[in-house]
Design a protein around this motif. Structure first.
Motif, short mmCIF file in Angstrom:
data_model
loop_
_atom_site.label_atom_id
_atom_site.label_comp_id
_atom_site.label_asym_id
_atom_site.label_seq_id
_atom_site.Cartn_x
_atom_site.Cartn_y
_atom_site.Cartn_z
N ALA A 32 0.85 -1.21 0.00
CA ALA A 32 0.00 0.00 0.00
C ALA A 32 0.87 1.25 0.00
O ALA A 32 0.59 2.23 -0.71
CB ALA A 32 -0.93 0.00 1.20
N ARG A 34 3.99 1.47 -1.14
CA ARG A 34 4.64 1.55 -2.46
C ARG A 34 3.72 2.16 -3.49
O ARG A 34 4.15 2.90 -4.38
CB ARG A 34 5.07 0.15 -2.91
N ARG A 35 2.43 1.87 -3.41
CA ARG A 35 1.46 2.34 -4.39
C ARG A 35 0.97 3.76 -4.12
O ARG A 35 0.22 4.32 -4.93
CB ARG A 35 0.24 1.41 -4.39
N ALA A 36 1.33 4.35 -3.00
CA ALA A 36 0.82 5.69 -2.67
C ALA A 36 1.25 6.68 -3.75
O ALA A 36 2.28 6.51 -4.40
CB ALA A 36 1.34 6.12 -1.30
N PRO A 37 0.46 7.73 -3.94
CA PRO A 37 0.84 8.77 -4.90
C PRO A 37 1.94 9.67 -4.34
O PRO A 37 2.13 9.75 -3.12
CB PRO A 37 -0.44 9.57 -5.10
N SER A 38 2.66 10.31 -5.22
CA SER A 38 3.67 11.29 -4.81
C SER A 38 3.71 12.37 -5.88
O SER A 38 3.21 12.17 -6.99
CB SER A 38 5.04 10.62 -4.63
N ALA A 39 4.30 13.50 -5.54
CA ALA A 39 4.34 14.63 -6.47
C ALA A 39 5.04 14.20 -7.76
O ALA A 39 6.20 13.78 -7.74
CB ALA A 39 5.08 15.80 -5.83
N ASN A 41 4.79 11.64 -9.29
CA ASN A 41 5.15 10.21 -9.15
C ASN A 41 6.65 10.03 -8.92
O ASN A 41 7.25 9.06 -9.37
CB ASN A 41 4.70 9.42 -10.38
N GLN A 43 8.36 9.51 -6.11
CA GLN A 43 8.71 8.42 -5.17
C GLN A 43 10.07 8.65 -4.50
O GLN A 43 10.89 7.75 -4.46
CB GLN A 43 8.70 7.07 -5.89
N TYR A 94 5.03 15.91 2.46
CA TYR A 94 3.64 15.72 2.01
C TYR A 94 3.48 14.29 1.46
O TYR A 94 2.54 13.58 1.82
CB TYR A 94 3.33 16.76 0.93
N LEU A 96 5.32 11.63 2.06
CA LEU A 96 5.43 10.63 3.14
C LEU A 96 4.14 10.57 3.95
O LEU A 96 3.77 9.50 4.46
CB LEU A 96 6.61 10.94 4.06
N GLY A 97 3.44 11.70 4.05
CA GLY A 97 2.14 11.69 4.72
C GLY A 97 1.14 10.83 3.97
O GLY A 97 0.36 10.08 4.57
N GLN A 98 1.17 10.91 2.64
CA GLN A 98 0.28 10.09 1.83
C GLN A 98 0.60 8.60 2.05
O GLN A 98 -0.30 7.77 2.25
CB GLN A 98 0.42 10.45 0.36
N ALA A 102 -1.69 5.49 3.74
CA ALA A 102 -1.88 4.24 2.99
C ALA A 102 -1.52 3.05 3.88
O ALA A 102 -2.24 2.05 3.93
CB ALA A 102 -1.02 4.26 1.72
#
Lengths: 171, 171
Positions: A32, A34-39, A41, A43, A94, A96-98, A102
């Motif tokens: 979960a 690993r699949r989180a979004p990031s700015a 993408n 990562q 931000y 890492l918060g997402q 997750a």
């Protein structure tokens, strides 16, 4: 578990049963993240997981808000890339918060509680897990089955009122 | 939807059907944000939601990464408290990340796609919604039913490999 139940059942859990998390479940929680979004993408993150009692004990020394880690079944260290500019660090936090949420909702779905912590002693966090230069130990999450009561949807969460925090169309 | 399905179905959606989100569903998504964890449960955040086409058009001008907002059924502006020290701002961004993922997975559960954006033009963001001093417009999220294909669990997400991003016990 239904998503809406998991969202409402997730709470801050800092006392855990002495019971291991099945490896398959721990991997699902990490998937979960690993699949989180990031700015964009990008990562700019890494996740270090441990179920080792010695490492969990040491994590408990990293910050005053980490005293639940030694009793956890598993601990995750969230690591951000070192950025040259403050804006990059802000966005990494931000992101890492997402990933954190997750992890937490994926855990709640499996009946597993979670509690997060900042990282105070950077050097200690680095030495426990061998984090190389160019990467910043940023947050920690303890995971385990709640010692008090199972996760169930909370009817009255300890939050600001809906109408205080949500604004419609205008502040 | 099952939580694990919602986690795997959530993806970056930036083109939407011309179809409104039922008010009840939008409120559920915002309730997920309200319930998100924050450092010490401080909740240094506010969420401004709009379904007004004029405001959504204006949100599209706030940042180059916000061009999906005018086509969205709803937009949310995530606002952080202004902090005196950088550490406070860093943590607010971490907390807004947690609320962001809560919004996104709650939306996915309802078949609603989401796409986030930074805030570039602070003054414009302030003026659209009347954000007072002491509060910082920080991120925006567009919401709507995907124009291309419904949300379904992704088998191969475009992410770094599991064994690259997850470290076991040591970096």
């Amino acid at each position: 578990m239904e998503t809406w139940d998991a969202i409402r059942a997730r709470r801050n859990v800092r006392a855990y049963e002495d019971r291991p998390i099945p490896e398959k479940d721990l991997d699902q929680i990490l998937e979960a993240a690993r699949r989180a979004p990031s700015a964009g993408n990008r990562q700019h993150w890494d996740f270090v997981v441990t179920t080792d009692k010695g490492q969990l004990e040491q994590m408990g020394e990293v910050w005053q808000g980490a005293r639940h880690l030694p009793g956890a079944a598993a601990g995750i260290l969230l690591v951000a890339n070192q950025e040259e500019e403050e804006r990059g660090a802000i966005i990494n936090n931000y992101d890492l918060g997402q990933a954190t949420y997750a992890i937490m909702v994926a855990a709640a779905d499996l009946g597993i509680g979670s509690g997060h912590s900042s990282v105070g002693d950077q050097d200690l966090a680095r030495s426990i897990f061998g984090i190389p230069e160019g990467h910043v130990p940023s947050y920690m999450i303890g995971l385990g089955y709640p010692a008090d009561r199972p996760l169930r949807p909370l009817v009255k969460p300890n939050r600001r009122d809906f109408d205080d925090v949500i604004h419609r169309g205008h502040w």
